[in-house]
Design a protein around this motif. Structure first.
Motif, short mmCIF file in Angstrom:
data_model
loop_
_atom_site.label_atom_id
_atom_site.label_comp_id
_atom_site.label_asym_id
_atom_site.label_seq_id
_atom_site.Cartn_x
_atom_site.Cartn_y
_atom_site.Cartn_z
N LYS A 77 -23.50 -25.67 -40.41
CA LYS A 77 -22.56 -24.57 -40.32
C LYS A 77 -21.18 -25.05 -39.86
O LYS A 77 -20.15 -24.61 -40.38
CB LYS A 77 -23.09 -23.51 -39.35
CG LYS A 77 -22.24 -22.27 -39.27
CD LYS A 77 -22.88 -21.23 -38.36
CE LYS A 77 -22.01 -19.98 -38.29
NZ LYS A 77 -22.60 -18.99 -37.39
N ALA A 78 -21.16 -25.96 -38.91
CA ALA A 78 -19.90 -26.45 -38.35
C ALA A 78 -19.30 -27.60 -39.14
O ALA A 78 -18.12 -27.91 -39.00
CB ALA A 78 -20.11 -26.88 -36.90
N GLY A 79 -20.11 -28.25 -39.94
CA GLY A 79 -19.61 -29.42 -40.68
C GLY A 79 -19.42 -30.63 -39.79
O GLY A 79 -18.64 -31.53 -40.11
N ALA A 80 -20.10 -30.65 -38.66
CA ALA A 80 -20.01 -31.76 -37.71
C ALA A 80 -21.39 -31.94 -37.08
O ALA A 80 -22.23 -31.06 -37.15
CB ALA A 80 -18.97 -31.45 -36.64
N ALA A 81 -21.59 -33.10 -36.48
CA ALA A 81 -22.89 -33.43 -35.90
C ALA A 81 -23.06 -32.78 -34.53
O ALA A 81 -22.30 -33.05 -33.60
CB ALA A 81 -23.05 -34.93 -35.78
N TYR A 82 -24.07 -31.92 -34.43
CA TYR A 82 -24.39 -31.26 -33.16
C TYR A 82 -24.78 -32.30 -32.13
O TYR A 82 -25.50 -33.24 -32.42
CB TYR A 82 -25.55 -30.27 -33.37
CG TYR A 82 -25.99 -29.59 -32.10
CD1 TYR A 82 -25.36 -28.44 -31.66
CD2 TYR A 82 -27.02 -30.11 -31.33
CE1 TYR A 82 -25.75 -27.80 -30.49
CE2 TYR A 82 -27.43 -29.48 -30.16
CZ TYR A 82 -26.77 -28.34 -29.75
OH TYR A 82 -27.17 -27.72 -28.59
N GLY A 83 -24.30 -32.15 -30.92
CA GLY A 83 -24.65 -33.06 -29.84
C GLY A 83 -23.72 -34.25 -29.74
O GLY A 83 -23.53 -34.80 -28.67
N ARG A 84 -23.12 -34.63 -30.85
CA ARG A 84 -22.17 -35.74 -30.83
C ARG A 84 -20.75 -35.21 -30.91
O ARG A 84 -19.90 -35.54 -30.10
CB ARG A 84 -22.43 -36.69 -31.99
CG ARG A 84 -21.48 -37.90 -31.98
CD ARG A 84 -21.63 -38.74 -33.21
NE ARG A 84 -21.14 -37.97 -34.36
CZ ARG A 84 -21.29 -38.36 -35.61
NH1 ARG A 84 -21.93 -39.47 -35.90
NH2 ARG A 84 -20.83 -37.62 -36.60
N ASP A 85 -20.49 -34.35 -31.90
CA ASP A 85 -19.15 -33.83 -32.11
C ASP A 85 -18.91 -32.49 -31.40
O ASP A 85 -17.79 -32.12 -31.10
CB ASP A 85 -18.89 -33.64 -33.61
CG ASP A 85 -19.00 -34.96 -34.37
OD1 ASP A 85 -18.69 -36.02 -33.78
OD2 ASP A 85 -19.40 -34.94 -35.55
N PHE A 86 -19.98 -31.75 -31.14
CA PHE A 86 -19.86 -30.47 -30.45
C PHE A 86 -21.19 -30.07 -29.87
O PHE A 86 -22.23 -30.58 -30.26
CB PHE A 86 -19.36 -29.38 -31.42
CG PHE A 86 -20.39 -28.92 -32.41
CD1 PHE A 86 -21.14 -27.78 -32.18
CD2 PHE A 86 -20.63 -29.64 -33.58
CE1 PHE A 86 -22.10 -27.36 -33.09
CE2 PHE A 86 -21.58 -29.24 -34.49
CZ PHE A 86 -22.32 -28.09 -34.25
N ASN A 87 -21.17 -29.14 -28.91
CA ASN A 87 -22.37 -28.55 -28.31
C ASN A 87 -22.17 -27.05 -28.25
O ASN A 87 -21.04 -26.56 -28.25
CB ASN A 87 -22.60 -29.06 -26.89
CG ASN A 87 -23.13 -30.47 -26.86
OD1 ASN A 87 -23.84 -30.88 -27.76
ND2 ASN A 87 -22.79 -31.21 -25.82
N VAL A 88 -23.24 -26.32 -28.18
CA VAL A 88 -23.17 -24.88 -28.04
C VAL A 88 -23.37 -24.57 -26.56
O VAL A 88 -24.38 -24.97 -25.97
CB VAL A 88 -24.27 -24.19 -28.89
CG1 VAL A 88 -24.24 -22.69 -28.67
CG2 VAL A 88 -24.09 -24.52 -30.35
N ALA A 89 -22.42 -23.89 -25.99
CA ALA A 89 -22.52 -23.53 -24.58
C ALA A 89 -23.46 -22.35 -24.41
O ALA A 89 -23.50 -21.46 -25.24
CB ALA A 89 -21.15 -23.18 -24.03
#
Length: 94
Positions: A77-89
């Protein structure tokens, strides 16, 4: 004849001995000892999915299938790697 039809030696004293010699066994079929082939396959599938996600740069919050799937969906969905490029708060308690 005590051997199986595909036995090469045809010299086993019993059908069971012939099967033993061939290495025939059940796949983790001893539920009383906690051994269950279905549970093992599920575990292996979860770890394989986690391994594949990590190979893509995704860092799931855990190794369970739910957490791996959620991380993959969030990454897609984000087009980026979860946990590396972003996290969900997590939501703040109010």
């Amino acid at each position: 004849m005590a051997c199986t039809s595909g036995c090469r030696t045809k010299d086993h004293p019993s059908y069971a001995e012939c099967l033993k010699a061939k290495g025939v066994a059940t796949y983790l079929a001893s539920p009383s000892k906690g051994l269950d082939g279905t549970a093992q396959k599920k575990w292996d599938a979860e770890l394989s999915a986690y391994r594949n996600a990590r190979a893509e740069g995704i860092q799931p919050d855990g190794t369970t299938m739910d957490k791996v799937t959620a991380a993959i969906k969030a990454s897609d969905k984000a087009g980026a790697a979860y946990g590396r490029d972003f996290n969900v708060a997590s939501e703040m308690a109010g």
